[in-house]
Write a protein that holds these residues in place. Structure first.
Motif, mmCIF file in Angstrom:
data_model
loop_
_atom_site.group_PDB
_atom_site.id
_atom_site.type_symbol
_atom_site.label_atom_id
_atom_site.label_comp_id
_atom_site.label_asym_id
_atom_site.label_seq_id
_atom_site.Cartn_x
_atom_site.Cartn_y
_atom_site.Cartn_z
ATOM 1 N N THR A 33 0.829 -1.210 0.000
ATOM 2 C CA THR A 33 0.000 0.000 0.000
ATOM 3 C C THR A 33 0.860 1.255 0.000
ATOM 4 N N ARG A 81 2.553 1.680 -3.397
ATOM 5 C CA ARG A 81 1.558 2.124 -4.388
ATOM 6 C C ARG A 81 1.215 3.596 -4.204
ATOM 7 N N GLU A 82 1.069 4.028 -2.968
ATOM 8 C CA GLU A 82 0.760 5.439 -2.709
ATOM 9 C C GLU A 82 1.880 6.344 -3.215
#
Length: 73
Positions: free
Chosen positions: A7, A10-11
């Protein structure tokens, strides 16, 4: 020191894309298998650093290439 998950990587990729920048991720912890896989597929350089040792370790091929390119300069 914890584990960086997919996560977070990806951010970073999303923000870098919007800003037109190249994403490079640094942590003093580790990366999960999923985070490493995504970083590799997205071309994100991931590094691990140690403040105590004063060291910076490339954690994937993209990061290794940055180190190689810097050594050539």
């Amino acid at each position: 020191e914890g584990s960086v998950g997919v996560t977070e990587v990806r951010e970073l990729v999303g923000v870098a894309h919007v800003d037109g920048r190249t994403p490079i991720f640094f942590t003093s912890g580790s990366y999960t298998k999923e985070a490493r896989g995504f970083a590799d597929s997205a071309g994100v350089s991931i590094f691990r650093y140690s403040v105590e040792q004063g060291s910076l370790q490339p954690e994937n091929r993209a990061a290794q290439q940055i180190v190689i390119d810097r050594q050539k300069q």
